[in-house]
Design a protein around this motif. Structure first.
Motif, PDB file in Angstrom:
ATOM      1  N   GLN A   1     -61.070  31.380  92.619  1.00 45.41           N
ATOM      2  CA  GLN A   1     -61.018  30.859  91.209  1.00 45.41           C
ATOM      3  C   GLN A   1     -59.627  30.374  90.860  1.00 45.41           C
ATOM      4  O   GLN A   1     -59.431  29.230  90.472  1.00 45.41           O
ATOM      5  CB  GLN A   1     -61.296  31.948  89.934  1.00 45.41           C
ATOM      6  CG  GLN A   1     -62.701  32.362  90.137  1.00 45.41           C
ATOM      7  CD  GLN A   1     -63.701  31.068  89.969  1.00 45.41           C
ATOM      8  OE1 GLN A   1     -63.552  30.343  89.215  1.00 45.41           O
ATOM      9  NE2 GLN A   1     -64.684  30.893  90.868  1.00 45.41           N
TER      10      GLN A   1
ATOM     11  N   LYS B   1     -55.059  33.770  83.688  1.00 50.89           N
ATOM     12  CA  LYS B   1     -55.072  33.947  82.132  1.00 50.89           C
ATOM     13  C   LYS B   1     -53.744  33.141  81.665  1.00 50.89           C
ATOM     14  O   LYS B   1     -53.926  32.299  80.630  1.00 50.89           O
ATOM     15  CB  LYS B   1     -55.098  35.558  81.655  1.00 50.89           C
ATOM     16  CG  LYS B   1     -54.676  35.472  80.148  1.00 50.89           C
ATOM     17  CD  LYS B   1     -56.073  35.393  79.188  1.00 50.89           C
ATOM     18  CE  LYS B   1     -55.774  35.568  77.873  1.00 50.89           C
ATOM     19  NZ  LYS B   1     -57.063  35.488  77.319  1.00 50.89           N
TER      20      LYS B   1
ATOM     21  N   GLU C   1     -64.147  25.071  82.574  1.00 48.38           N
ATOM     22  CA  GLU C   1     -64.689  26.496  82.233  1.00 48.38           C
ATOM     23  C   GLU C   1     -64.712  27.473  83.248  1.00 48.38           C
ATOM     24  O   GLU C   1     -65.059  27.150  84.433  1.00 48.38           O
ATOM     25  CB  GLU C   1     -66.211  25.873  81.917  1.00 48.38           C
ATOM     26  CG  GLU C   1     -66.307  25.273  80.531  1.00 48.38           C
ATOM     27  CD  GLU C   1     -67.536  25.122  80.065  1.00 48.38           C
ATOM     28  OE1 GLU C   1     -68.711  25.367  80.639  1.00 48.38           O
ATOM     29  OE2 GLU C   1     -67.884  24.186  79.147  1.00 48.38           O
TER      30      GLU C   1
ATOM     31  N   ASN D   1     -66.738  31.161  84.859  1.00 52.00           N
ATOM     32  CA  ASN D   1     -67.959  31.861  84.693  1.00 52.00           C
ATOM     33  C   ASN D   1     -67.758  32.915  83.375  1.00 52.00           C
ATOM     34  O   ASN D   1     -66.802  33.493  83.455  1.00 52.00           O
ATOM     35  CB  ASN D   1     -68.104  32.556  85.875  1.00 52.00           C
ATOM     36  CG  ASN D   1     -69.312  33.403  85.914  1.00 52.00           C
ATOM     37  OD1 ASN D   1     -69.233  34.560  85.441  1.00 52.00           O
ATOM     38  ND2 ASN D   1     -70.517  33.053  86.375  1.00 52.00           N
ATOM     39  N   SER D   2     -68.665  32.866  82.651  1.00 53.80           N
ATOM     40  CA  SER D   2     -68.601  33.768  81.455  1.00 53.80           C
ATOM     41  C   SER D   2     -68.221  35.380  81.671  1.00 53.80           C
ATOM     42  O   SER D   2     -67.613  36.017  81.357  1.00 53.80           O
ATOM     43  CB  SER D   2     -69.965  33.784  80.593  1.00 53.80           C
ATOM     44  OG  SER D   2     -70.932  34.089  81.207  1.00 53.80           O
ATOM     45  N   ASP D   3     -68.996  35.793  82.808  1.00 58.54           N
ATOM     46  CA  ASP D   3     -68.570  37.244  83.187  1.00 58.54           C
ATOM     47  C   ASP D   3     -67.405  37.343  83.798  1.00 58.54           C
ATOM     48  O   ASP D   3     -66.606  38.291  83.698  1.00 58.54           O
ATOM     49  CB  ASP D   3     -69.476  37.646  84.276  1.00 58.54           C
ATOM     50  CG  ASP D   3     -70.904  37.818  83.727  1.00 58.54           C
ATOM     51  OD1 ASP D   3     -71.337  38.195  82.574  1.00 58.54           O
ATOM     52  OD2 ASP D   3     -72.188  37.655  84.744  1.00 58.54           O
TER      53      ASP D   3
ATOM     54  N   GLU E   1     -64.811  35.293  82.794  1.00 58.74           N
ATOM     55  CA  GLU E   1     -63.920  35.297  81.804  1.00 58.74           C
ATOM     56  C   GLU E   1     -63.857  36.637  80.887  1.00 58.74           C
ATOM     57  O   GLU E   1     -62.659  37.228  80.699  1.00 58.74           O
ATOM     58  CB  GLU E   1     -64.306  34.144  80.784  1.00 58.74           C
ATOM     59  CG  GLU E   1     -63.251  33.764  79.418  1.00 58.74           C
ATOM     60  CD  GLU E   1     -63.815  32.568  78.831  1.00 58.74           C
ATOM     61  OE1 GLU E   1     -63.059  32.086  78.100  1.00 58.74           O
ATOM     62  OE2 GLU E   1     -65.197  32.449  79.038  1.00 58.74           O
ATOM     63  N   LYS E   2     -64.690  37.366  80.977  1.00 62.05           N
ATOM     64  CA  LYS E   2     -64.761  38.719  80.286  1.00 62.05           C
ATOM     65  C   LYS E   2     -63.834  39.667  81.055  1.00 62.05           C
ATOM     66  O   LYS E   2     -63.240  40.362  80.418  1.00 62.05           O
ATOM     67  CB  LYS E   2     -66.417  39.219  79.969  1.00 62.05           C
ATOM     68  CG  LYS E   2     -66.984  38.565  79.007  1.00 62.05           C
ATOM     69  CD  LYS E   2     -68.488  38.953  79.105  1.00 62.05           C
ATOM     70  CE  LYS E   2     -69.561  38.411  78.281  1.00 62.05           C
ATOM     71  NZ  LYS E   2     -70.727  38.744  78.071  1.00 62.05           N
ATOM     72  N   TYR E   3     -64.010  39.634  82.241  1.00 63.21           N
ATOM     73  CA  TYR E   3     -63.292  40.412  83.160  1.00 63.21           C
ATOM     74  C   TYR E   3     -61.928  40.098  83.008  1.00 63.21           C
ATOM     75  O   TYR E   3     -60.996  41.028  82.894  1.00 63.21           O
ATOM     76  CB  TYR E   3     -63.637  40.032  84.679  1.00 63.21           C
ATOM     77  CG  TYR E   3     -62.729  40.504  85.719  1.00 63.21           C
ATOM     78  CD1 TYR E   3     -62.972  42.037  86.228  1.00 63.21           C
ATOM     79  CD2 TYR E   3     -61.974  39.870  86.457  1.00 63.21           C
ATOM     80  CE1 TYR E   3     -61.900  42.557  87.076  1.00 63.21           C
ATOM     81  CE2 TYR E   3     -61.081  40.517  87.500  1.00 63.21           C
ATOM     82  CZ  TYR E   3     -61.203  41.730  87.881  1.00 63.21           C
ATOM     83  OH  TYR E   3     -60.367  42.463  88.660  1.00 63.21           O
TER      84      TYR E   3
ATOM     85  N   ASN F   1     -60.131  38.876  80.463  1.00 65.80           N
ATOM     86  CA  ASN F   1     -59.662  39.384  78.978  1.00 65.80           C
ATOM     87  C   ASN F   1     -59.841  40.901  78.860  1.00 65.80           C
ATOM     88  O   ASN F   1     -59.028  41.374  78.179  1.00 65.80           O
ATOM     89  CB  ASN F   1     -60.670  38.567  77.890  1.00 65.80           C
ATOM     90  CG  ASN F   1     -60.558  37.068  77.726  1.00 65.80           C
ATOM     91  OD1 ASN F   1     -59.521  36.629  78.130  1.00 65.80           O
ATOM     92  ND2 ASN F   1     -61.591  36.438  77.609  1.00 65.80           N
TER      93      ASN F   1
END
Length: 270
Positions: free
Chosen positions: A10, A239, A253, A255-257, A259-261, A263
């Protein structure tokens, strides 16, 4: 190691989205410098992963310590405090690096002067002159942006980019963050900072501990925990890049998961 590899992938993708900075020579631009700083760091994540599969725990932990130190510097000049402070630290960081290179070249040649070819002397003089001009240009930027009013004369004189108190006239030894404190500033918890500074250093410097960690039983927990911790550091780098290059990465963008990781790590790594 799957999380580690995913973080590396990433980070690489994000840098590809910023590769228009690749051929910009304006190193005085903090955005250009930060991009190139992380671009230079990126291959080391792959090297570290390869070393995790080797028999050399010393090599593995040495490069891991280097990555952590790079990250701590990156955080200081890319995320810590105000934008003005980050700019002045970046300029001081560059000036310190340029001056160190020049002094090293001069001192090295003084000790081996009889063996230095005339061509190398000419090249050396060319580099020294470019360095001299670069330092002048960086000081001009500091003055142009009124950053010299933000810090003491002593900090500027010593190119002290690790300063603690911006107004202090103390020496660089008395007014510089230690590596452990830099780790803490970079959101690395105390319990890990001490290990990075002390335990990892025994492998960097070849101390007695290096003779006591040769079995797979000893090495596996160290390798697994180091990969885990470094994947968190990679998430922090991502980040910071997303914040620093917000305009350039509009529309990018995660991956939502993932991004949660990121944050979750950023807000609650303890």
């Amino acid at each position: 190691s799957l999380k580690y590899k995913y973080c590396t992938e990433q980070l690489e993708k994000i840098l590809i989205s910023l590769n228009h900075y690749e051929n910009i020579q304006a190193i005085g631009s903090r955005k250009v410098g930060i991009y190139k700083f992380i671009k230079n760091l990126l291959p080391n994540f792959d090297v570290m992963l390869d070393l995790s599969k080797s028999d050399s725990i010393a090599s593995f932990l040495t490069i891991n310590r280097m990555i952590i130190d790079y990250y701590a510097v990156f955080y200081l000049i890319a995320s810590h405090s105000t934008i003005k402070e980050r700019n002045i630290r970046y300029y001081m960081y560059l000036i310190d690096g340029i001056n160190t290179r020049s002094k090293t070249m001069i001192n090295f040649e003084a000790k081996v002067s009889k063996k230095v070819h005339e061509y190398n002397k000419t090249e050396r003089n060319s580099v020294l002159e470019k360095d001299r001009i670069s330092v002048i240009q960086l000081f001009a930027l500091i003055e142009k942006e009124n950053l010299d009013n933000q810090i003491s004369t002593m900090i500027i004189k010593q190119s002290n980019w690790k300063f603690i108190d911006a107004e202090s006239s103390k020496s660089i030894r008395e007014n510089s963050y230690s590596w452990v404190k830099l780790y803490n500033l970079a959101k690395i918890p105390d319990k890990y900072s001490a290990s990075f500074q002390s335990y990892y250093s025994t492998f960097v410097h070849g101390l007695g501990t290096t003779l006591m960690s040769n079995s797979n039983y000893d090495k596996l927990p160290i390798i697994c925990s180091s990969l885990y911790l470094t994947s968190i550091i990679q998430s922090f780098i991502i980040k910071i890049i997303l914040i620093e290059y917000k305009e350039e990465l509009t529309g990018y963008e995660l991956n939502s998961d993932f991004e949660k990781y990121i944050n979750l790590n950023w807000e609650s790594w303890r």
